[in-house]
Design a protein around this motif. Structure first.
Motif, mmCIF file in Angstrom:
data_model
loop_
_atom_site.group_PDB
_atom_site.id
_atom_site.type_symbol
_atom_site.label_atom_id
_atom_site.label_comp_id
_atom_site.label_asym_id
_atom_site.label_seq_id
_atom_site.Cartn_x
_atom_site.Cartn_y
_atom_site.Cartn_z
ATOM 1 N N MET A 1 -22.871 -53.265 19.687
ATOM 2 C CA MET A 1 -21.632 -52.485 19.814
ATOM 3 C C MET A 1 -20.431 -53.408 19.988
ATOM 4 O O MET A 1 -19.372 -53.181 19.410
ATOM 5 C CB MET A 1 -21.742 -51.503 20.979
ATOM 6 C CG MET A 1 -22.685 -50.358 20.706
ATOM 7 S SD MET A 1 -22.813 -49.249 22.129
ATOM 8 C CE MET A 1 -24.031 -48.089 21.522
ATOM 9 N N LYS B 1 -21.913 -48.279 16.134
ATOM 10 C CA LYS B 1 -20.846 -47.404 16.607
ATOM 11 C C LYS B 1 -20.769 -47.473 18.132
ATOM 12 O O LYS B 1 -21.796 -47.632 18.804
ATOM 13 C CB LYS B 1 -21.133 -45.955 16.202
ATOM 14 C CG LYS B 1 -21.143 -45.714 14.721
ATOM 15 C CD LYS B 1 -21.589 -44.290 14.429
ATOM 16 C CE LYS B 1 -21.798 -44.086 12.941
ATOM 17 N NZ LYS B 1 -22.413 -42.786 12.649
ATOM 18 N N GLN B 2 -19.572 -47.319 18.655
ATOM 19 C CA GLN B 2 -19.414 -47.266 20.106
ATOM 20 C C GLN B 2 -20.035 -45.970 20.625
ATOM 21 O O GLN B 2 -19.793 -44.891 20.083
ATOM 22 C CB GLN B 2 -17.923 -47.337 20.488
ATOM 23 C CG GLN B 2 -17.296 -48.684 20.215
ATOM 24 C CD GLN B 2 -17.979 -49.811 20.990
ATOM 25 O OE1 GLN B 2 -18.216 -49.727 22.185
ATOM 26 N NE2 GLN B 2 -18.308 -50.884 20.278
ATOM 27 N N ASP B 3 -20.843 -46.109 21.639
ATOM 28 C CA ASP B 3 -21.551 -44.967 22.226
ATOM 29 C C ASP B 3 -22.047 -45.430 23.580
ATOM 30 O O ASP B 3 -21.748 -46.549 24.015
ATOM 31 C CB ASP B 3 -22.711 -44.552 21.304
ATOM 32 C CG ASP B 3 -23.148 -43.098 21.490
ATOM 33 O OD1 ASP B 3 -22.961 -42.544 22.599
ATOM 34 O OD2 ASP B 3 -23.690 -42.522 20.533
ATOM 35 N N PRO C 1 -24.513 -47.208 25.539
ATOM 36 C CA PRO C 1 -25.588 -48.149 25.193
ATOM 37 C C PRO C 1 -26.932 -47.782 25.816
ATOM 38 O O PRO C 1 -27.978 -47.968 25.187
ATOM 39 C CB PRO C 1 -25.099 -49.502 25.725
ATOM 40 C CG PRO C 1 -23.761 -49.297 26.284
ATOM 41 C CD PRO C 1 -23.408 -47.856 26.216
#
Length: 192
Positions: free
Chosen positions: A135, A141-143, A145
């Motif tokens: 990330m 994708k940013q989420d 972790p």
């Protein structure tokens, strides 16, 4: 040459997989190893200590497989290698895989949990770190972790559970190809 302690742990693994924690006894382990029950107590204070050693060996072995993924030169390569190493562990160390991920006796887990909590959390922490790296470098994708790592671990573990329990079959190469395709599909939704 396998030492006495290693023979005891190997026998305990075999018995645990067949009979569970409740069916495992020092006497059965002694019988399987041709070692007197008294001699086993020189290595392990009691059944719980032996059980903890079986789990400790399993977690240590699994961690040694995962550490092999760190040779990757990019975050995504390290994540991919971790997935491969998980496959290798499940296939090459099937007994430990079954004990750690499929048959752990939850009625005694509370006794083990405190003593081995750090060992048990290492693989999860390792995967969270790999996901965070991906990330951070923008390949995923940013989420959350933690949730993404759990999704990856859960999916991979589900595949291995089916494979080890013979609910899906094929040669090792066929299973590895299936596993790789499944992993790639999962990553497709997580990557940029």
């Amino acid at each position: 040459m396998e030492g006495t302690k290693e023979k005891i742990v190997a026998a305990a693994c075999d018995i645990y997989l067949i009979e569970g924690y409740k069916g495992m006894s020092m006497r059965k382990v002694a019988s399987r190893t041709d070692i007197s029950p008294t001699a086993i107590y020189r290595h392990f204070a009691n059944k719980e200590a032996l059980h903890q050693q079986v789990l400790r060996e399993g977690f240590s072995t699994f961690d040694s497989y995962l550490q092999g993924a760190l040779v990757g030169t990019s975050p995504m390569e390290r994540l991919d290698l971790a997935a491969t190493q998980f496959f290798n562990f499940a296939v090459e160390q099937a007994k430990y895989y079954e004990i750690l991920f499929l048959t752990m006796d939850h009625t005694v887990e509370h006794k083990v949990k405190g003593a081995l909590k750090r060992d048990a959390m290492q693989s999860r922490k390792f995967m969270v770190e790999r996901v965070m790296e991906c990330m951070k470098d923008g390949s995923m994708k940013q989420d959350d972790p933690e949730e993404v790592a759990l999704q990856l671990l859960s999916t991979c573990n589900g595949f291995f559970g089916l494979y080890v329990s013979k609910k899906v079959s094929g040669s090792r190469a066929e299973m590895k190809a299936r596993y790789d395709r499944m992993y790639r599909r999962l990553l497709a939704g997580l990557c940029v």
